[in-house]
Design a protein around this motif. Sequence first.
Motif, PDB file in Angstrom:
ATOM      1  N   GLU A  28     -19.427 -56.136  16.749  1.00  0.00           N
ATOM      2  CA  GLU A  28     -18.948 -55.453  15.544  1.00  0.00           C
ATOM      3  C   GLU A  28     -17.555 -55.948  15.158  1.00  0.00           C
ATOM      4  O   GLU A  28     -17.273 -56.196  13.983  1.00  0.00           O
ATOM      5  CB  GLU A  28     -18.931 -53.938  15.761  1.00  0.00           C
ATOM      6  N   LEU A  29     -16.686 -56.105  16.138  1.00  0.00           N
ATOM      7  CA  LEU A  29     -15.319 -56.551  15.876  1.00  0.00           C
ATOM      8  C   LEU A  29     -15.308 -57.953  15.274  1.00  0.00           C
ATOM      9  O   LEU A  29     -14.596 -58.215  14.294  1.00  0.00           O
ATOM     10  CB  LEU A  29     -14.492 -56.522  17.164  1.00  0.00           C
ATOM     11  N   ILE A  30     -16.104 -58.849  15.825  1.00  0.00           N
ATOM     12  CA  ILE A  30     -16.131 -60.224  15.321  1.00  0.00           C
ATOM     13  C   ILE A  30     -16.649 -60.258  13.879  1.00  0.00           C
ATOM     14  O   ILE A  30     -16.138 -61.020  13.053  1.00  0.00           O
ATOM     15  CB  ILE A  30     -16.955 -61.136  16.248  1.00  0.00           C
ATOM     16  N   GLN A  31     -17.615 -59.421  13.549  1.00  0.00           N
ATOM     17  CA  GLN A  31     -18.095 -59.351  12.165  1.00  0.00           C
ATOM     18  C   GLN A  31     -16.965 -58.900  11.240  1.00  0.00           C
ATOM     19  O   GLN A  31     -16.796 -59.427  10.143  1.00  0.00           O
ATOM     20  CB  GLN A  31     -19.285 -58.397  12.043  1.00  0.00           C
ATOM     21  N   GLU A  32     -16.191 -57.909  11.669  1.00  0.00           N
ATOM     22  CA  GLU A  32     -15.073 -57.421  10.864  1.00  0.00           C
ATOM     23  C   GLU A  32     -14.011 -58.505  10.710  1.00  0.00           C
ATOM     24  O   GLU A  32     -13.459 -58.707   9.624  1.00  0.00           O
ATOM     25  CB  GLU A  32     -14.469 -56.180  11.527  1.00  0.00           C
ATOM     26  N   VAL A  33     -13.717 -59.205  11.794  1.00  0.00           N
ATOM     27  CA  VAL A  33     -12.697 -60.245  11.769  1.00  0.00           C
ATOM     28  C   VAL A  33     -13.103 -61.373  10.833  1.00  0.00           C
ATOM     29  O   VAL A  33     -12.263 -61.944  10.131  1.00  0.00           O
ATOM     30  CB  VAL A  33     -12.416 -60.765  13.197  1.00  0.00           C
ATOM     31  N   ARG A  34     -14.382 -61.688  10.774  1.00  0.00           N
ATOM     32  CA  ARG A  34     -14.840 -62.759   9.879  1.00  0.00           C
ATOM     33  C   ARG A  34     -14.468 -62.473   8.431  1.00  0.00           C
ATOM     34  O   ARG A  34     -14.062 -63.372   7.701  1.00  0.00           O
ATOM     35  CB  ARG A  34     -16.355 -62.939   9.996  1.00  0.00           C
ATOM     36  N   VAL A  35     -14.622 -61.232   8.024  1.00  0.00           N
ATOM     37  CA  VAL A  35     -14.274 -60.860   6.649  1.00  0.00           C
ATOM     38  C   VAL A  35     -12.784 -61.042   6.416  1.00  0.00           C
ATOM     39  O   VAL A  35     -12.359 -61.657   5.432  1.00  0.00           O
ATOM     40  CB  VAL A  35     -14.705 -59.402   6.354  1.00  0.00           C
ATOM     41  N   ALA A  36     -11.963 -60.517   7.317  1.00  0.00           N
ATOM     42  CA  ALA A  36     -10.514 -60.609   7.163  1.00  0.00           C
ATOM     43  C   ALA A  36     -10.037 -62.060   7.267  1.00  0.00           C
ATOM     44  O   ALA A  36      -9.150 -62.487   6.521  1.00  0.00           O
ATOM     45  CB  ALA A  36      -9.815 -59.737   8.203  1.00  0.00           C
ATOM     46  N   GLN A  37     -10.628 -62.825   8.186  1.00  0.00           N
ATOM     47  CA  GLN A  37     -10.243 -64.230   8.347  1.00  0.00           C
ATOM     48  C   GLN A  37     -10.478 -65.009   7.066  1.00  0.00           C
ATOM     49  O   GLN A  37      -9.635 -65.806   6.654  1.00  0.00           O
ATOM     50  CB  GLN A  37     -11.054 -64.893   9.462  1.00  0.00           C
TER      51      GLN A  37
END
Length: 165
Positions: A28-37
């Motif tokens: 879940e965290l990596i999915q969120e980070v992808r958006v912000a990145q």
Amino acid sequence: MPDTGWDENRRRGRNETEDERADRMWTELIQEVRVAQMGVQILFGFLLTVVFTPKYADLSGTDQTIYIVTVVLGACATGALIGPVALHRLVSGRRIKAHAVRWASRLTLLGLALLLATTSCSLLLILRVATDDDYVPYLVTGVVFWYLLCWFGLPIWARYRHTTR
């Protein structure tokens, strides 16, 4: 009566082991980070090109300072939001995923705060260059409050309002 783990499952809301929970939270965290990145990398990329345009030389000293601060904030935001990927790669297989999730979550929150600062400074610079009106600081302040509400206020409110105790 045998222990079914019902109380534990009810409290956590899922029937998963600590490792399964860490795996789920990491995904879940990596999915969120992808958006912000994606957002920070696009913004940072555009910021890097400004200094090479003819308009940059015409900026006032104050505007050039705002630009430099904005670029540095963008670089820091990029580092914080890419940090979880490096963290995962360096600790993968060490059986510390739960700890890695906590550190990656902290880096992500830091990255979001830096992204907020980068976006705010970018908006300030753009509006200062686009207009000479005195309302620019108020407009930027309003946008900052909007970001704070969307990115932090509503999530924190929902967390405390709807979390079972």
